[in-house]
Design an enzyme around this catalytic site. Structure first.
Site, PDB file in Angstrom:
ATOM      1  N   ASN A 104       0.868  -1.188   0.000  1.00 55.79           N
ATOM      2  CA  ASN A 104       0.000   0.000   0.000  1.00 55.79           C
ATOM      3  C   ASN A 104       0.902   1.236   0.000  1.00 55.79           C
ATOM      4  OD1 ASN A 104       0.575   0.841   2.850  1.00 55.79           O
ATOM      5  ND2 ASN A 104      -0.256  -1.193   3.240  1.00 55.79           N
ATOM      6  N   ASP A 160      -3.332  -6.668   5.033  1.00 57.33           N
ATOM      7  CA  ASP A 160      -4.231  -7.637   5.657  1.00 57.33           C
ATOM      8  C   ASP A 160      -4.104  -9.028   5.027  1.00 57.33           C
ATOM      9  OD1 ASP A 160      -5.375  -5.975   7.560  1.00 57.33           O
ATOM     10  OD2 ASP A 160      -6.726  -5.084   6.091  1.00 57.33           O
ATOM     11  N   LYS A 210      11.262 -15.280 -10.804  1.00 58.82           N
ATOM     12  CA  LYS A 210      10.396 -14.233 -11.336  1.00 58.82           C
ATOM     13  C   LYS A 210       9.352 -14.850 -12.278  1.00 58.82           C
ATOM     14  CE  LYS A 210      10.483 -10.110 -14.139  1.00 58.82           C
ATOM     15  NZ  LYS A 210      11.106  -9.515 -15.301  1.00 58.82           N
ATOM     16  N   PHE A 245      -4.324   2.983  14.971  1.00 63.62           N
ATOM     17  CA  PHE A 245      -4.770   3.951  13.971  1.00 63.62           C
ATOM     18  C   PHE A 245      -5.873   3.293  13.158  1.00 63.62           C
ATOM     19  CE2 PHE A 245      -2.107   7.789  13.550  1.00 63.62           C
ATOM     20  CZ  PHE A 245      -1.289   7.576  14.649  1.00 63.62           C
ATOM     21  N   LYS A 249     -12.981  -0.833  15.746  1.00 66.08           N
ATOM     22  CA  LYS A 249     -11.590  -1.296  15.932  1.00 66.08           C
ATOM     23  C   LYS A 249     -11.100  -1.018  17.347  1.00 66.08           C
ATOM     24  CE  LYS A 249     -10.631  -0.672  11.070  1.00 66.08           C
ATOM     25  NZ  LYS A 249     -10.028   0.134   9.998  1.00 66.08           N
ATOM     26  N   LYS A 258     -10.108  -4.395  19.219  1.00 69.72           N
ATOM     27  CA  LYS A 258      -8.671  -4.626  19.434  1.00 69.72           C
ATOM     28  C   LYS A 258      -8.245  -4.275  20.862  1.00 69.72           C
ATOM     29  CE  LYS A 258      -7.921  -3.921  14.485  1.00 69.72           C
ATOM     30  NZ  LYS A 258      -6.937  -3.967  13.421  1.00 69.72           N
TER      31      LYS A 258
END
Ligand code: CTP
Length: 402
Positions: free
Chosen positions: A208, A277, A287, A322, A336, A340
């Site tokens: 990301n 995730d 490759k 976060f 969350k 958590k």
């Protein structure tokens, strides 16, 4: 972040004097008030006008200047600063300081000041290694001066070795540390940062756009407040803040392992990493070659590192997460926070301009266990980090009061 702080920058006569100009800009950018004093040697390399322009303050050069002494005496000049930074500090300046000499404006101020002094030496490697300089540096240590050691590399005199002025970012960070109250002294904290890379062949991965800026800001500010900081970071091009213990990792599984090893000893953990995730189920040994057909990569879930910490955390450990969202910010963040088992969560709207991945700024909301939502103004990631640590410090206090 240096609002209201006054820094006296002493510049002595070495080629690195030109670098001191950038240091002035760095301090001014953080709203410090900067006064520069130059030795006669420094004025051979850079003109006072450069420093006067950058600092917007008159530059001190001459001890016996009737006009400037009547405006503000050298003794008064020595009383004003919260910090004196000497960059570059030449072998000659260091020798004079070790001997307690006061034969020009800068050395006179140095004898008269009660402010902390940060010495940033820069000289030829042989001068640095000379027994006289070694002895003088030892004396400065005994006299309570703080030192930002010179770096190793190619020197202006074409020789190689120790003697380059330390990186300006390291000098800046050391200065911030002296100017910041050590409110996290004695605390051990862990910050995770950056993305994780989940490879499916030796040269390709899923990830990301996280750059690590928020996590590195958290680590930097905690270190300024004198915490022992462990930074578990996915791949990032940001330089690790000075004095932070960095644990580089690549994948989510590696991050989980590194975090799990450190976690039991931590007083606080802030997970700012953008953990992938999912990871590809298969890792091709070579490759993958392109074919005419499409290619399918099967994914399997990665562990939720933060949720795992929430189930095993000691009662006195502060846990912060976060929430990076593109919709339903508060509902998702609240879910969350509870799921958590966190003390609080910092919610980030990724679709907002100037917030989220890669920005130097952030606009966040902080959600507490009691349902309170605090909207922080649009500010730099360093400032957001400051708010996060302020909150954690308050939780430490309330845990200690129980
Ligand atoms: N996190 C984690 N391990 C994961 C995923 C996330 O420790 N595998 C942590 C992040 O570091 C962050 C918090 O959990 O502090 C929330 O991350 P986020 O990506 O917003 O949420 P997810 O739990 O991954 O949920 P979703 O992707 O569905 O929004």
């Amino acid at each position: 972040m240096l609002q209201g702080k006054s820094i006296l920058l002493g510049v002595s006569g070495g080629i690195a004097a030109y670098k001191a100009a950038e240091l002035v800009r760095m301090f001014v950018r953080e709203n410090a008030s900067v006064h520069v004093v130059m030795t006669a040697g420094a004025r051979q390399f850079v003109t006072p006008l450069t420093f006067q322009t950058l600092s917007s303050n008159p530059v001190g050069t001459d001890l016996f200047n009737l006009e400037s002494e009547s405006r503000i005496s050298h003794i008064h000049k020595a009383r004003i600063p919260d910090l004196v930074v000497l960059a570059p500090a030449t072998a000659n300046l260091i020798a004079k300081m070790a001997a307690g000499m006061a034969d020009d404006l800068l050395t006179t101020i140095l004898l008269a000041t009660t402010a902390p002094v940060l010495v940033c030496p820069a000289m030829n490697v042989k001068m640095w290694e000379h027994p006289a300089t070694r002895r003088n540096m030892k004396t400065l240590g005994e006299l309570g001066y703080k030192v930002v050691d010179p770096g190793v590399g190619s020197l202006a005199c074409k020789e190689e070795g120790t003697g380059r002025l330390a990186e300006l970012s390291d000098i800046f960070e050391a200065a911030c540390r002296v100017l910041t109250p050590p409110t996290l002294a004695g605390r051990r904290v862990l910050v995770s940062a950056g993305p994780t890379w989940e490879p499916f062949d030796p040269v390709r991965f899923i990830s990301n756009p996280s750059t690590g800026k928020m996590g590195y800001a958290l680590a930097r500010i905690a270190a300024r407040r004198a915490a022992e900081v462990h930074l578990v970071t996915g791949p990032s091009s940001i330089e690790s803040p000075r004095g932070v213990l960095t644990h580089p990792v690549t994948t989510a599984l590696q991050m989980q392992e590194a975090v799990a090893k450190l976690a039991p000893r931590m007083d606080a953990i802030v997970m700012a990493a953008a953990v992938s995730d999912y990871r590809p189920s298969m890792l091709a040994p070579q490759k993958l070659k392109k074919t005419r057909e499409g290619h399918t990569v099967c994914l399997e879930p990665n562990p939720d590192i933060l949720a795992g910490l929430g189930t095993v955390k000691p009662p006195s450990q502060v846990l912060v997460g976060f929430a990076a969202e593109t919709e339903n910010l508060l509902e998702n963040a609240r879910d969350k926070l509870v799921r958590k088992n966190l003390h609080f969560i910092v919610a980030n709207n990724l679709t907002q301009k100037g917030s989220g991945f890669g920005c130097d700024t952030n606009e966040v909301k902080i959600l507490d266990r009691d349902g309170t939502v605090t909207e922080l103004p649009f500010q730099t990631k360093n400032e957001v980090a400051g708010e996060v640590w302020n909150r954690i410090e308050r939780i430490f206090e309330s845990i200690a009061a129980k």
